[in-house]
Design a protein around this motif. Structure first.
Motif, PDB file in Angstrom:
ATOM      1  N   LEU A 224      36.996  10.786   8.383  1.00 20.74           N
ATOM      2  CA  LEU A 224      37.137   9.374   8.773  1.00 20.74           C
ATOM      3  C   LEU A 224      36.232   8.527   7.881  1.00 20.74           C
ATOM      4  CD1 LEU A 224      38.484   7.582  11.101  1.00 20.74           C
ATOM      5  CD2 LEU A 224      36.191   7.566  12.092  1.00 20.74           C
ATOM      6  N   ARG A 225      36.800   7.874   6.903  1.00 21.59           N
ATOM      7  CA  ARG A 225      35.964   7.155   5.953  1.00 21.59           C
ATOM      8  C   ARG A 225      35.520   5.800   6.517  1.00 21.59           C
ATOM      9  NH1 ARG A 225      39.982   5.791   0.862  1.00 21.59           N
ATOM     10  NH2 ARG A 225      41.324   4.241   1.859  1.00 21.59           N
ATOM     11  N   TYR A 226      34.588   5.167   5.812  1.00 25.64           N
ATOM     12  CA  TYR A 226      33.916   3.976   6.334  1.00 25.64           C
ATOM     13  C   TYR A 226      34.893   2.873   6.713  1.00 25.64           C
ATOM     14  CZ  TYR A 226      30.830  -0.065   6.625  1.00 25.64           C
ATOM     15  OH  TYR A 226      30.176  -1.191   7.063  1.00 25.64           O
ATOM     16  N   GLU A 227      35.857   2.581   5.858  1.00 25.05           N
ATOM     17  CA  GLU A 227      36.749   1.460   6.148  1.00 25.05           C
ATOM     18  C   GLU A 227      37.606   1.718   7.379  1.00 25.05           C
ATOM     19  OE1 GLU A 227      40.215   1.261   5.731  1.00 25.05           O
ATOM     20  OE2 GLU A 227      40.665   3.162   4.747  1.00 25.05           O
ATOM     21  N   CYS A 228      37.924   2.978   7.662  1.00 22.57           N
ATOM     22  CA  CYS A 228      38.638   3.305   8.900  1.00 22.57           C
ATOM     23  C   CYS A 228      37.724   3.070  10.099  1.00 22.57           C
ATOM     24  CB  CYS A 228      39.107   4.754   8.877  1.00 22.57           C
ATOM     25  SG  CYS A 228      40.380   5.111   7.645  1.00 22.57           S
ATOM     26  N   GLY A 229      36.435   3.385   9.922  1.00 21.55           N
ATOM     27  CA  GLY A 229      35.474   3.117  10.978  1.00 21.55           C
ATOM     28  C   GLY A 229      35.388   1.633  11.296  1.00 21.55           C
ATOM     29  N   ARG A 230      35.475   0.791  10.278  1.00 18.85           N
ATOM     30  CA  ARG A 230      35.438  -0.650  10.500  1.00 18.85           C
ATOM     31  C   ARG A 230      36.663  -1.109  11.283  1.00 18.85           C
ATOM     32  NH1 ARG A 230      31.401  -3.982   8.033  1.00 18.85           N
ATOM     33  NH2 ARG A 230      32.601  -5.611   9.061  1.00 18.85           N
ATOM     34  N   GLU A 231      37.806  -0.550  10.966  1.00 20.36           N
ATOM     35  CA  GLU A 231      39.012  -0.926  11.709  1.00 20.36           C
ATOM     36  C   GLU A 231      38.932  -0.438  13.152  1.00 20.36           C
ATOM     37  OE1 GLU A 231      43.885  -0.448  11.551  1.00 20.36           O
ATOM     38  OE2 GLU A 231      42.685  -0.117   9.749  1.00 20.36           O
ATOM     39  N   LEU A 232      38.414   0.774  13.333  1.00 19.15           N
ATOM     40  CA  LEU A 232      38.227   1.305  14.679  1.00 19.15           C
ATOM     41  C   LEU A 232      37.266   0.418  15.471  1.00 19.15           C
ATOM     42  CD1 LEU A 232      38.664   3.490  16.819  1.00 19.15           C
ATOM     43  CD2 LEU A 232      36.892   4.851  15.695  1.00 19.15           C
ATOM     44  N   LEU A 233      36.235  -0.077  14.814  1.00 19.00           N
ATOM     45  CA  LEU A 233      35.291  -0.986  15.461  1.00 19.00           C
ATOM     46  C   LEU A 233      36.011  -2.236  15.964  1.00 19.00           C
ATOM     47  CD1 LEU A 233      32.278  -1.794  16.067  1.00 19.00           C
ATOM     48  CD2 LEU A 233      32.298  -2.900  13.820  1.00 19.00           C
ATOM     49  N   ASP A 234      36.908  -2.779  15.148  1.00 18.69           N
ATOM     50  CA  ASP A 234      37.668  -3.963  15.551  1.00 18.69           C
ATOM     51  C   ASP A 234      38.502  -3.678  16.794  1.00 18.69           C
ATOM     52  OD1 ASP A 234      36.618  -5.359  13.412  1.00 18.69           O
ATOM     53  OD2 ASP A 234      38.323  -4.962  12.097  1.00 18.69           O
ATOM     54  N   TYR A 235      39.123  -2.509  16.829  1.00 19.18           N
ATOM     55  CA  TYR A 235      39.918  -2.139  17.999  1.00 19.18           C
ATOM     56  C   TYR A 235      39.043  -2.051  19.256  1.00 19.18           C
ATOM     57  CZ  TYR A 235      43.771  -0.784  14.868  1.00 19.18           C
ATOM     58  OH  TYR A 235      44.782  -0.786  13.934  1.00 19.18           O
ATOM     59  N   LEU A 236      37.885  -1.411  19.119  1.00 20.51           N
ATOM     60  CA  LEU A 236      37.002  -1.221  20.266  1.00 20.51           C
ATOM     61  C   LEU A 236      36.467  -2.555  20.784  1.00 20.51           C
ATOM     62  CD1 LEU A 236      34.991   1.900  19.030  1.00 20.51           C
ATOM     63  CD2 LEU A 236      36.804   1.867  20.755  1.00 20.51           C
ATOM     64  N   GLU A 237      36.222  -3.482  19.869  1.00 20.98           N
ATOM     65  CA  GLU A 237      35.682  -4.779  20.283  1.00 20.98           C
ATOM     66  C   GLU A 237      36.695  -5.626  21.030  1.00 20.98           C
ATOM     67  OE1 GLU A 237      34.177  -6.329  16.586  1.00 20.98           O
ATOM     68  OE2 GLU A 237      32.126  -5.752  17.096  1.00 20.98           O
ATOM     69  N   LEU A 238      37.972  -5.259  20.952  1.00 24.47           N
ATOM     70  CA  LEU A 238      38.987  -5.989  21.715  1.00 24.47           C
ATOM     71  C   LEU A 238      38.856  -5.728  23.208  1.00 24.47           C
ATOM     72  CD1 LEU A 238      42.136  -5.438  19.446  1.00 24.47           C
ATOM     73  CD2 LEU A 238      40.775  -7.526  19.686  1.00 24.47           C
ATOM     74  N   ASP A 239      38.191  -4.626  23.555  1.00 21.66           N
ATOM     75  CA  ASP A 239      37.966  -4.294  24.958  1.00 21.66           C
ATOM     76  C   ASP A 239      36.709  -5.028  25.428  1.00 21.66           C
ATOM     77  OD1 ASP A 239      37.450  -3.215  27.449  1.00 21.66           O
ATOM     78  OD2 ASP A 239      37.902  -1.151  26.855  1.00 21.66           O
ATOM     79  N   GLU A 240      36.878  -5.936  26.376  1.00 20.71           N
ATOM     80  CA  GLU A 240      35.747  -6.748  26.829  1.00 20.71           C
ATOM     81  C   GLU A 240      34.657  -5.913  27.500  1.00 20.71           C
ATOM     82  OE1 GLU A 240      37.768  -8.095  31.100  1.00 20.71           O
ATOM     83  OE2 GLU A 240      37.567  -9.532  29.464  1.00 20.71           O
ATOM     84  N   LYS A 241      34.990  -4.689  27.914  1.00 28.80           N
ATOM     85  CA  LYS A 241      33.999  -3.820  28.546  1.00 28.80           C
ATOM     86  C   LYS A 241      33.199  -3.010  27.529  1.00 28.80           C
ATOM     87  CE  LYS A 241      36.826  -3.190  32.711  1.00 28.80           C
ATOM     88  NZ  LYS A 241      37.518  -2.187  33.583  1.00 28.80           N
ATOM     89  N   CYS A 242      33.593  -3.118  26.286  1.00 26.03           N
ATOM     90  CA  CYS A 242      32.982  -2.276  25.244  1.00 26.03           C
ATOM     91  C   CYS A 242      31.998  -3.077  24.389  1.00 26.03           C
ATOM     92  CB  CYS A 242      34.078  -1.681  24.359  1.00 26.03           C
ATOM     93  SG  CYS A 242      33.457  -0.651  23.025  1.00 26.03           S
ATOM     94  N   ASP A 243      30.821  -2.526  24.205  1.00 28.28           N
ATOM     95  CA  ASP A 243      29.818  -3.092  23.309  1.00 28.28           C
ATOM     96  C   ASP A 243      29.671  -2.122  22.136  1.00 28.28           C
ATOM     97  OD1 ASP A 243      27.704  -4.338  22.075  1.00 28.28           O
ATOM     98  OD2 ASP A 243      26.190  -3.526  23.438  1.00 28.28           O
ATOM     99  N   ALA A 244      30.262  -2.470  21.006  1.00 28.13           N
ATOM    100  CA  ALA A 244      30.315  -1.545  19.864  1.00 28.13           C
ATOM    101  C   ALA A 244      29.494  -2.072  18.695  1.00 28.13           C
ATOM    102  CB  ALA A 244      31.766  -1.334  19.433  1.00 28.13           C
ATOM    103  N   ARG A 245      28.797  -1.163  18.023  1.00 25.97           N
ATOM    104  CA  ARG A 245      28.029  -1.481  16.821  1.00 25.97           C
ATOM    105  C   ARG A 245      28.321  -0.438  15.753  1.00 25.97           C
ATOM    106  NH1 ARG A 245      22.737  -1.268  20.258  1.00 25.97           N
ATOM    107  NH2 ARG A 245      24.240  -0.178  21.551  1.00 25.97           N
TER     108      ARG A 245
END
Length: 422
Positions: A224-245
């Motif tokens: 899982l390369r870095y840019e995929c991690g960034r996209e995954l971060l965007d997906y996780l941040e769409l969940d209001e219950k999720c605090d992602a860094r």
């Protein structure tokens, strides 16, 4: 207008409308007539699919000619693609993939054309982590959508343009300067987080965050390369219950599965012998789940290692049993690397990236719902470089210039060359 709109949008009449519109378009020569209408009057129309064809032909021509500043009714090419992809347009479902393919081609060409790689390693990392990773994303997304719509003659030139700019402008410049900047001294004196610091830097503190003990799940996605991690971060941040860094680390060398996986485990010392066998605190650490678990339990007795698919397929009672009285769980996903390893399936690696991200989100929802785990760390053993066109012989390092016969040579394979010789 109301009657026609109702026919277009009603689920029971959509198919009949499409047939009628197609027949009417042929009899009225809509395709020819549309070319006489100013584009600003066409961009909002969706009564015939010919409007979409007309817009895509115009955008394709502009991208091919590198006329990226052209607009229609004040909208740029990416804005047109996003607008026409919305569900309110009748043919959006049919042409969404085409529009997104063109959007990512445009974005890659624009961003890669103005890209300038810094000279210092720290500046390179900062530039990539903040901006340049997007070029890799656009390249991946372009081929992801192209593979789904098929290679039509109308996009052949765009594909060649994307491949040429990505390979020769972005990858060539970045990799050359990276190799120049990553000297022995810089690597060994790197002051920021390294991959082998992962457990002490992230896992151990996370287990005791806010002064309370908490169960932590570490998801290790192979490749899982870095840019995929960034996209995954965007997906996780769409969940209001999720605090992602998100953070990044400097990987071990060589950046490959066995050594990368070992570096993510708790350890005092990692050694590689002359047979390339990896030892973590005097315990063998290959690609065995049992070996990884044994090493993990030396530092965290109430811990376990599981295969990703096993957890995904397990029932609720089984998952609860697997997680019972565990403080730390390592879960290993092999979606991307498994597909990219084989020459038969390497062109599916971007599909695997998308599937891996979706599976990780699904796994988090599943575990959270079943055993109320709320702390997750997602990381990778290594990333990958990929280009769709096959490597030419002139792009490869000749084996003739490597000291293969030197007694100090340890290993030679298609990915890396190891030698104790200076």
């Amino acid at each position: 207008v109301v009657l026609v709109k109702n026919l277009m949008n009603n689920e029971e009449t959509k198919a009949a409308y499409d047939m009628a519109a197609k027949e009417a378009a042929l009899k009225l020569n809509v395709a020819g007539l549309i070319k006489k209408i100013p584009l600003e009057h066409v961009v909002q129309c969706d009564a015939f699919e010919d409007f979409d064809w007309n817009l895509m032909d115009w955008m394709t021509a502009k991208i091919e000619d590198n006329m990226l500043d052209e607009k229609i009714a004040g909208m740029t090419i990416p804005e047109i693609c996003e607008t026409r992809s919305k569900n309110c347009y009748h043919y959006a479902d049919r042409y969404r993939l085409d529009y997104q393919m063109l959007r990512h081609a445009y974005m890659l060409i624009r961003e890669a054309s103005i890209f300038s790689c810094p000279l210092q390693l720290q500046d390179m990392l900062d530039e990539y982590a903040q901006h340049a990773y997007g070029i890799d994303t656009h390249y991946r997304k372009f081929y992801y959508h192209l593979d789904k719509v098929g290679m039509g003659i109308n996009v052949e030139k765009i594909k060649e343009l994307v491949e040429n700019i990505y390979t020769n402008k972005f990858v060539a410049e970045f990799s050359y300067k990276w190799n120049q900047a990553l000297t022995d001294e810089v690597y060994h004196t790197w002051p920021e987080v390294r991959q082998e610091d992962f457990f002490d830097t992230y896992v151990k503190p996370f287990m005791k965050e806010d002064g309370r003990e908490g169960r932590v799940v570490v998801i290790v996605s192979d490749g899982l390369r870095y840019e995929c991690g960034r996209e995954l971060l965007d997906y996780l941040e769409l969940d209001e219950k999720c605090d992602a860094r998100m953070h990044h680390m400097l990987s071990v060398l060589p950046s490959e599965t066995t050594l990368g996986m070992a570096s993510l485990l708790p350890h005092k010392a990692i050694l590689v012998d002359e047979n390339l066998e990896v030892m973590v605190d005097n315990m063998h650490c290959g690609n065995s789940m049992a070996e990884r678990e044994r090493i993990l339990q030396q530092s965290v007795p109430k811990s376990a290692c599981y295969d990703f698919d096993r957890v995904m397929k397990a029932r609720q009672a089984e998952i609860r049993e697997m997680f019972q009285e565990k403080d730390l769980i390592y879960i290993y996903q092999n979606q991307i690397d498994d597909r990219g390893e084989s020459s038969r399936s390497e062109n599916e690696v971007f599909n695997a990236c998308q599937e891996a991200m979706e599976e990780i989100q699904a796994l988090i929802r599943r575990i959270t719902g079943y055993v109320s785990v709320t702390r997750y760390l997602i990381t990778a053993d290594h990333g990958f470089l990929y280009k769709r066109d096959k490597l030419m012989k002139c792009e490869k390092i000749s084996m003739d210039i490597l000291p293969i016969d030197n007694p100090q040579t340890v290993a030679v394979n298609k990915r890396y060359f190891l030698s104790a010789a200076p």
